[in-house]
Scaffold this motif. Sequence first.
Motif, PDB file in Angstrom:
ATOM      1  N   UNK A 115     -27.057 -50.747 -57.277  1.00 14.37           N
ATOM      2  CA  UNK A 115     -25.696 -50.669 -57.798  1.00 14.37           C
ATOM      3  C   UNK A 115     -25.693 -50.113 -59.220  1.00 14.37           C
ATOM      4  N   UNK A 116     -24.971 -49.011 -59.429  1.00 14.20           N
ATOM      5  CA  UNK A 116     -24.756 -48.426 -60.752  1.00 14.20           C
ATOM      6  C   UNK A 116     -23.330 -48.751 -61.165  1.00 14.20           C
ATOM      7  N   UNK A 117     -23.200 -49.646 -62.146  1.00 19.03           N
ATOM      8  CA  UNK A 117     -21.886 -50.198 -62.469  1.00 19.03           C
ATOM      9  C   UNK A 117     -21.015 -49.227 -63.276  1.00 19.03           C
ATOM     10  N   UNK A 118     -19.780 -49.632 -63.502  1.00 15.96           N
ATOM     11  CA  UNK A 118     -18.828 -48.798 -64.221  1.00 15.96           C
ATOM     12  C   UNK A 118     -18.989 -48.878 -65.731  1.00 15.96           C
ATOM     13  N   UNK A 119     -18.055 -48.288 -66.421  1.00 22.35           N
ATOM     14  CA  UNK A 119     -18.107 -48.194 -67.871  1.00 22.35           C
ATOM     15  C   UNK A 119     -17.632 -49.496 -68.522  1.00 22.35           C
ATOM     16  N   UNK A 120     -18.096 -49.723 -69.758  1.00 21.83           N
ATOM     17  CA  UNK A 120     -17.636 -50.844 -70.595  1.00 21.83           C
ATOM     18  C   UNK A 120     -17.949 -52.211 -70.014  1.00 21.83           C
ATOM     19  N   UNK A 121     -18.945 -52.301 -69.142  1.00 20.90           N
ATOM     20  CA  UNK A 121     -19.450 -53.582 -68.658  1.00 20.90           C
ATOM     21  C   UNK A 121     -20.974 -53.553 -68.718  1.00 20.90           C
ATOM     22  N   UNK A 122     -21.579 -54.739 -68.638  1.00 22.07           N
ATOM     23  CA  UNK A 122     -23.038 -54.812 -68.570  1.00 22.07           C
ATOM     24  C   UNK A 122     -23.451 -55.754 -67.460  1.00 22.07           C
ATOM     25  N   UNK A 123     -24.746 -55.958 -67.304  1.00 23.82           N
ATOM     26  CA  UNK A 123     -25.250 -56.793 -66.217  1.00 23.82           C
ATOM     27  C   UNK A 123     -24.718 -58.222 -66.278  1.00 23.82           C
ATOM     28  N   UNK A 124     -24.525 -58.750 -67.488  1.00 26.47           N
ATOM     29  CA  UNK A 124     -23.995 -60.102 -67.608  1.00 26.47           C
ATOM     30  C   UNK A 124     -22.619 -60.230 -66.996  1.00 26.47           C
ATOM     31  N   UNK A 125     -21.743 -59.295 -67.318  1.00 25.59           N
ATOM     32  CA  UNK A 125     -20.384 -59.326 -66.782  1.00 25.59           C
ATOM     33  C   UNK A 125     -20.342 -59.060 -65.282  1.00 25.59           C
ATOM     34  N   UNK A 126     -21.302 -58.341 -64.771  1.00 16.98           N
ATOM     35  CA  UNK A 126     -21.320 -58.005 -63.353  1.00 16.98           C
ATOM     36  C   UNK A 126     -22.050 -59.033 -62.498  1.00 16.98           C
ATOM     37  N   UNK A 127     -22.742 -59.987 -63.108  1.00 14.84           N
ATOM     38  CA  UNK A 127     -23.637 -60.874 -62.368  1.00 14.84           C
ATOM     39  C   UNK A 127     -22.921 -61.700 -61.294  1.00 14.84           C
ATOM     40  N   UNK A 128     -21.768 -62.288 -61.625  1.00 17.75           N
ATOM     41  CA  UNK A 128     -21.035 -63.065 -60.624  1.00 17.75           C
ATOM     42  C   UNK A 128     -20.548 -62.181 -59.484  1.00 17.75           C
TER      43      UNK A 128
END
Length: 306
Positions: A115-128
Motif C-alpha cells: 500500500x502506497x498511501x496518500x499525501x499529508x499522512x504517515x504510517x501512524x495515521x494509516x495504521x488503524x
Amino acid sequence: MSSSEPSVEVTTTPSNQQRMNGLSFSELCCLFCCPPCPARIAAKLAFLPPEPTYSVVSDTTDTKQTLSLTERAEWQYTQRELDAFEVFFSRTNRGNRIACMYVRATPTPKYTILFSHGNAVDLGQMSSFYLGLGTRIGCNIFSYDYSGYGVSGGKPSEKNLYADIDAAWHSLRTRYGISPEHVILYGQSIGTVPTVDLASRYEVGAVILHSPLMSGMRVAFPNTKRTWFFDAFPSIDKVPKVASPVLVIHGTEDEVIDFSHGLAMYERCPRAVEPLWVEGAGHNDVELYSQYLDRLKQFISVDLVN
C-alpha cells in the motif's frame, strides 16, 4: 459486518490530504520561468508531509523494533494488536532510510497488499485503517513512508518516490518471501504514482488505483492534453505498460484530482476490470461508502479468480 469486528470506517484516509493545485501567480511564474523541471513541479503540487505521528523504538539489544504512536495517530484498537505490527527500516538506492510496516491482519491471507498511501499522512495515521482494511478483505498489508514522511529520512521528490517503492518491494519479497503473483499493489492519490511506476516494470497479482492522477501538469492545469518534458508524475504514459489486472476507484465529485483522471487511467489500462465510480464521493471519503469494501472483496474473490 458484525458489530464486534474492527471497522475500516473510523480511519478513512485523513482529511488533511490537501489540495495539490492551490498555486499563486508568483508560484506559477516560478514554476514555469526558472525554468520548469519535474522536481520543482512535484514539490509545488504534491508533497505535504505531516508532523510525524509515530516513532520506531528499539529494544535494549537493538534487535527488535516496535511502533509507538502519538495521540494524533488516532489508534482505534488495543495495544496487543499494535504490538503485532512489524516495523523496520529499509535503505533505498538513493541512500535514504525509509520506515516500513507489515500488518498481519489475517492468519490465512489471500494476498499481501503493498500500500502506497496518500499525501499529508504517515504510517501512524494509516495504521488503524490498514488493520481494519486487511481484516475486512482477508489480506495482510505492507506499507512504507516516503522519503521525508514519518520517520523516513531524506526529502520528498519524484525520484525518491520511485526509489522508495522499489525498496519496499524488495523488502517485501526478500524479508517475507512473498511471490509477485501474491502481491496486490495499492496506490492512493499521490501513492498511485509509484504504484503505476512499479507495476509498469513488474507483473504482480493485481493493481488498485484509488483516485489516480494522470500527471502533475494535468492536475494543476486541467486543459493540458499532452505530457510535456517537464511534467511530473506522468502515470498516464506508464499505465499502458501495466500487464496485471487493474481496478480503478474514483469519486465522481473529487475536488482534488478530478474524476476525469480516473476515467482516463481506466481507459488506458490494458487489463482493467470493472471500475468503481463512487457517485457523490470526494477525494477523502470514498472509504465511507459501502460499495468500497464490497468492490474490493469482489475484486479479490471473483475478478482475480476468473
